[in-house]
Design a protein around this motif. Sequence first.
Motif, PDB file in Angstrom:
ATOM      1  N   THR A   8       0.857  -1.181   0.000  1.00 14.17           N
ATOM      2  CA  THR A   8       0.000   0.000   0.000  1.00 14.17           C
ATOM      3  C   THR A   8       0.890   1.227   0.000  1.00 14.17           C
ATOM      4  O   THR A   8       1.808   1.327   0.816  1.00 14.17           O
ATOM      5  CB  THR A   8      -0.924   0.033   1.234  1.00 14.17           C
ATOM      6  OG1 THR A   8      -1.738  -1.152   1.230  1.00 14.17           O
ATOM      7  CG2 THR A   8      -1.829   1.251   1.216  1.00 14.17           C
ATOM      8  N   LYS A  29       0.594   5.489  -0.097  1.00  8.46           N
ATOM      9  CA  LYS A  29      -0.218   6.704  -0.075  1.00  8.46           C
ATOM     10  C   LYS A  29       0.496   7.760  -0.900  1.00  8.46           C
ATOM     11  O   LYS A  29       1.696   7.978  -0.735  1.00  8.46           O
ATOM     12  CB  LYS A  29      -0.421   7.184   1.358  1.00  8.46           C
ATOM     13  CG  LYS A  29      -1.326   6.256   2.163  1.00  8.46           C
ATOM     14  CD  LYS A  29      -1.801   6.880   3.443  1.00  8.46           C
ATOM     15  CE  LYS A  29      -2.858   7.901   3.233  1.00  8.46           C
ATOM     16  NZ  LYS A  29      -4.214   7.524   3.508  1.00  8.46           N
ATOM     17  N   ILE A  30      -0.243   8.405  -1.791  1.00 10.42           N
ATOM     18  CA  ILE A  30       0.317   9.407  -2.686  1.00 10.42           C
ATOM     19  C   ILE A  30      -0.418  10.719  -2.465  1.00 10.42           C
ATOM     20  O   ILE A  30      -1.633  10.808  -2.679  1.00 10.42           O
ATOM     21  CB  ILE A  30       0.192   8.965  -4.157  1.00 10.42           C
ATOM     22  CG1 ILE A  30       0.927   7.625  -4.342  1.00 10.42           C
ATOM     23  CG2 ILE A  30       0.740  10.030  -5.093  1.00 10.42           C
ATOM     24  CD1 ILE A  30       0.275   6.708  -5.309  1.00 10.42           C
ATOM     25  N   ASN A  31       0.322  11.733  -2.009  1.00 11.51           N
ATOM     26  CA  ASN A  31      -0.250  13.055  -1.820  1.00 11.51           C
ATOM     27  C   ASN A  31      -0.234  13.788  -3.158  1.00 11.51           C
ATOM     28  O   ASN A  31       0.798  13.863  -3.815  1.00 11.51           O
ATOM     29  CB  ASN A  31       0.556  13.828  -0.768  1.00 11.51           C
ATOM     30  CG  ASN A  31      -0.053  15.176  -0.461  1.00 11.51           C
ATOM     31  OD1 ASN A  31      -1.254  15.346  -0.526  1.00 11.51           O
ATOM     32  ND2 ASN A  31       0.791  16.128  -0.136  1.00 11.51           N
ATOM     33  N   TYR A  46       2.827  14.771  -7.683  1.00 11.74           N
ATOM     34  CA  TYR A  46       2.636  13.534  -6.920  1.00 11.74           C
ATOM     35  C   TYR A  46       3.798  13.343  -5.965  1.00 11.74           C
ATOM     36  O   TYR A  46       4.953  13.452  -6.340  1.00 11.74           O
ATOM     37  CB  TYR A  46       2.533  12.328  -7.865  1.00 11.74           C
ATOM     38  CG  TYR A  46       1.403  12.472  -8.850  1.00 11.74           C
ATOM     39  CD1 TYR A  46       0.086  12.300  -8.449  1.00 11.74           C
ATOM     40  CD2 TYR A  46       1.653  12.812 -10.172  1.00 11.74           C
ATOM     41  CE1 TYR A  46      -0.955  12.455  -9.342  1.00 11.74           C
ATOM     42  CE2 TYR A  46       0.608  12.970 -11.081  1.00 11.74           C
ATOM     43  CZ  TYR A  46      -0.696  12.791 -10.647  1.00 11.74           C
ATOM     44  OH  TYR A  46      -1.731  12.951 -11.537  1.00 11.74           O
ATOM     45  N   LYS A  86      -2.061  -1.444  -3.554  1.00  9.58           N
ATOM     46  CA  LYS A  86      -3.064  -0.388  -3.506  1.00  9.58           C
ATOM     47  C   LYS A  86      -2.319   0.939  -3.565  1.00  9.58           C
ATOM     48  O   LYS A  86      -1.444   1.210  -2.743  1.00  9.58           O
ATOM     49  CB  LYS A  86      -3.876  -0.453  -2.210  1.00  9.58           C
ATOM     50  CG  LYS A  86      -4.810  -1.629  -2.139  1.00  9.58           C
ATOM     51  CD  LYS A  86      -5.638  -1.577  -0.878  1.00  9.58           C
ATOM     52  CE  LYS A  86      -6.561  -2.783  -0.817  1.00  9.58           C
ATOM     53  NZ  LYS A  86      -7.387  -2.768   0.392  1.00  9.58           N
ATOM     54  N   VAL A 111      -3.032   4.717  -3.069  1.00 12.40           N
ATOM     55  CA  VAL A 111      -4.069   5.545  -2.448  1.00 12.40           C
ATOM     56  C   VAL A 111      -3.731   7.013  -2.710  1.00 12.40           C
ATOM     57  O   VAL A 111      -2.799   7.562  -2.119  1.00 12.40           O
ATOM     58  CB  VAL A 111      -4.176   5.266  -0.935  1.00 12.40           C
ATOM     59  CG1 VAL A 111      -5.314   6.094  -0.328  1.00 12.40           C
ATOM     60  CG2 VAL A 111      -4.397   3.774  -0.670  1.00 12.40           C
ATOM     61  N   PHE A 112      -4.470   7.623  -3.627  1.00  8.70           N
ATOM     62  CA  PHE A 112      -4.258   9.019  -4.000  1.00  8.70           C
ATOM     63  C   PHE A 112      -5.144   9.915  -3.146  1.00  8.70           C
ATOM     64  O   PHE A 112      -6.312   9.595  -2.905  1.00  8.70           O
ATOM     65  CB  PHE A 112      -4.616   9.249  -5.470  1.00  8.70           C
ATOM     66  CG  PHE A 112      -3.700   8.550  -6.437  1.00  8.70           C
ATOM     67  CD1 PHE A 112      -2.586   9.188  -6.949  1.00  8.70           C
ATOM     68  CD2 PHE A 112      -3.973   7.254  -6.853  1.00  8.70           C
ATOM     69  CE1 PHE A 112      -1.745   8.547  -7.849  1.00  8.70           C
ATOM     70  CE2 PHE A 112      -3.143   6.604  -7.761  1.00  8.70           C
ATOM     71  CZ  PHE A 112      -2.023   7.251  -8.256  1.00  8.70           C
ATOM     72  N   ASN A 113      -4.600  11.059  -2.682  1.00  8.70           N
ATOM     73  CA  ASN A 113      -5.388  12.038  -1.938  1.00  8.70           C
ATOM     74  C   ASN A 113      -5.000  13.429  -2.434  1.00  8.70           C
ATOM     75  O   ASN A 113      -3.862  13.858  -2.274  1.00  8.70           O
ATOM     76  CB  ASN A 113      -5.172  11.914  -0.432  1.00  8.70           C
ATOM     77  CG  ASN A 113      -6.158  12.776   0.338  1.00  8.70           C
ATOM     78  OD1 ASN A 113      -6.150  13.998   0.229  1.00  8.70           O
ATOM     79  ND2 ASN A 113      -7.010  12.131   1.122  1.00  8.70           N
ATOM     80  N   ASP A 115      -9.574   9.961  -0.108  1.00 10.25           N
ATOM     81  CA  ASP A 115      -8.723   8.858  -0.542  1.00 10.25           C
ATOM     82  C   ASP A 115      -9.383   8.124  -1.704  1.00 10.25           C
ATOM     83  O   ASP A 115     -10.551   7.737  -1.617  1.00 10.25           O
ATOM     84  CB  ASP A 115      -8.483   7.853   0.596  1.00 10.25           C
ATOM     85  CG  ASP A 115      -7.484   8.351   1.621  1.00 10.25           C
ATOM     86  OD1 ASP A 115      -6.830   9.393   1.374  1.00 10.25           O
ATOM     87  OD2 ASP A 115      -7.341   7.699   2.669  1.00 10.25           O
ATOM     88  N   THR A 162      -8.568   4.855  -4.087  1.00 11.39           N
ATOM     89  CA  THR A 162      -7.675   3.695  -4.167  1.00 11.39           C
ATOM     90  C   THR A 162      -7.708   3.070  -5.550  1.00 11.39           C
ATOM     91  O   THR A 162      -8.775   2.821  -6.100  1.00 11.39           O
ATOM     92  CB  THR A 162      -8.072   2.647  -3.106  1.00 11.39           C
ATOM     93  OG1 THR A 162      -8.001   3.252  -1.819  1.00 11.39           O
ATOM     94  CG2 THR A 162      -7.146   1.441  -3.159  1.00 11.39           C
TER      95      THR A 162
END
Length: 90
Positions: free
Chosen positions: A7, A9-11, A16, A30, A32-34, A61, A63
Amino acid sequence: MTTEKQTVKINVANGYEPATINLKAGVPAKLVFNRSNESMCLAEVKSADLKFDKQLPMNTDVTVEITPQTAGEYNFTCGMGMFHGKVVVK
Protein backbone atom coordinates in the motif's frame (compact mmCIF):
# COMPACT_ATOMS: atom_id res chain seq x y z
CA MET A 1 -0.15 -18.63 -0.88
CA THR A 2 1.10 -15.22 0.12
CA THR A 3 -0.87 -12.66 2.06
CA GLU A 4 1.68 -9.99 1.25
CA LYS A 5 0.22 -6.66 0.17
CA GLN A 6 1.66 -3.32 -0.83
CA THR A 7 0.00 0.00 0.00
CA VAL A 8 1.39 3.38 -1.01
CA LYS A 9 -0.22 6.70 -0.07
CA ILE A 10 0.32 9.41 -2.69
CA ASN A 11 -0.25 13.05 -1.82
CA VAL A 12 -1.50 15.03 -4.81
CA ALA A 13 -0.59 18.66 -4.13
CA ASN A 14 2.15 20.13 -6.33
CA GLY A 15 2.30 17.00 -8.44
CA TYR A 16 2.64 13.53 -6.92
CA GLU A 17 4.51 12.82 -3.68
CA PRO A 18 6.10 10.38 -3.94
CA ALA A 19 6.47 10.64 -7.72
CA THR A 20 8.27 7.29 -7.94
CA ILE A 21 6.64 4.23 -6.40
CA ASN A 22 8.56 0.98 -6.02
CA LEU A 23 6.55 -2.26 -6.04
CA LYS A 24 7.26 -5.97 -6.14
CA ALA A 25 6.08 -7.93 -9.17
CA GLY A 26 3.22 -10.35 -8.57
CA VAL A 27 2.15 -8.79 -5.24
CA PRO A 28 -1.24 -7.00 -5.07
CA ALA A 29 -0.84 -3.27 -4.52
CA LYS A 30 -3.06 -0.39 -3.51
CA LEU A 31 -2.17 3.11 -4.66
CA VAL A 32 -4.07 5.54 -2.45
CA PHE A 33 -4.26 9.02 -4.00
CA ASN A 34 -5.39 12.04 -1.94
CA ARG A 35 -5.70 15.44 -3.65
CA SER A 36 -5.20 18.61 -1.60
CA ASN A 37 -4.67 21.03 -4.52
CA GLU A 38 -7.73 22.66 -6.11
CA SER A 39 -6.17 22.65 -9.59
CA MET A 40 -8.54 20.90 -11.98
CA CYS A 41 -5.49 19.49 -13.77
CA LEU A 42 -4.87 17.26 -10.73
CA ALA A 43 -8.54 16.21 -10.46
CA GLU A 44 -7.81 13.11 -12.56
CA VAL A 45 -5.04 10.50 -12.51
CA LYS A 46 -4.62 8.02 -15.32
CA SER A 47 -2.27 5.40 -16.66
CA ALA A 48 -2.52 3.69 -20.02
CA ASP A 49 0.31 1.38 -18.87
CA LEU A 50 -1.56 0.20 -15.75
CA LYS A 51 -5.06 0.59 -17.23
CA PHE A 52 -6.68 3.01 -14.78
CA ASP A 53 -8.36 6.40 -14.99
CA LYS A 54 -9.73 7.87 -11.76
CA GLN A 55 -11.29 11.13 -10.69
CA LEU A 56 -9.72 12.62 -7.54
CA PRO A 57 -12.19 14.62 -5.45
CA MET A 58 -10.63 17.05 -2.96
CA ASN A 59 -9.35 15.59 0.33
CA THR A 60 -10.68 12.10 -0.39
CA ASP A 61 -8.72 8.86 -0.54
CA VAL A 62 -9.10 7.21 -3.96
CA THR A 63 -7.68 3.70 -4.17
CA VAL A 64 -6.35 2.10 -7.34
CA GLU A 65 -5.76 -1.65 -6.98
CA ILE A 66 -3.21 -3.25 -9.27
CA THR A 67 -1.14 -6.43 -9.36
CA PRO A 68 1.84 -5.69 -11.59
CA GLN A 69 3.14 -8.95 -13.04
CA THR A 70 6.09 -7.76 -15.12
CA ALA A 71 9.15 -5.82 -13.98
CA GLY A 72 9.51 -2.41 -15.58
CA GLU A 73 8.50 1.24 -15.32
CA TYR A 74 4.86 2.26 -15.71
CA ASN A 75 3.85 5.91 -16.05
CA PHE A 76 0.84 7.78 -14.71
CA THR A 77 -0.18 11.40 -15.29
CA CYS A 78 -2.72 14.02 -14.37
CA GLY A 79 -5.69 14.58 -16.65
CA MET A 80 -3.81 17.14 -18.77
CA GLY A 81 -0.50 15.26 -18.88
CA MET A 82 1.38 18.06 -17.07
CA PHE A 83 2.25 16.15 -13.87
CA HIS A 84 3.90 12.75 -14.05
CA GLY A 85 4.66 9.84 -11.77
CA LYS A 86 5.87 6.31 -12.27
CA VAL A 87 5.54 2.87 -10.75
CA VAL A 88 8.78 0.88 -10.78
CA VAL A 89 8.18 -2.88 -10.56
CA LYS A 90 11.03 -5.20 -9.59
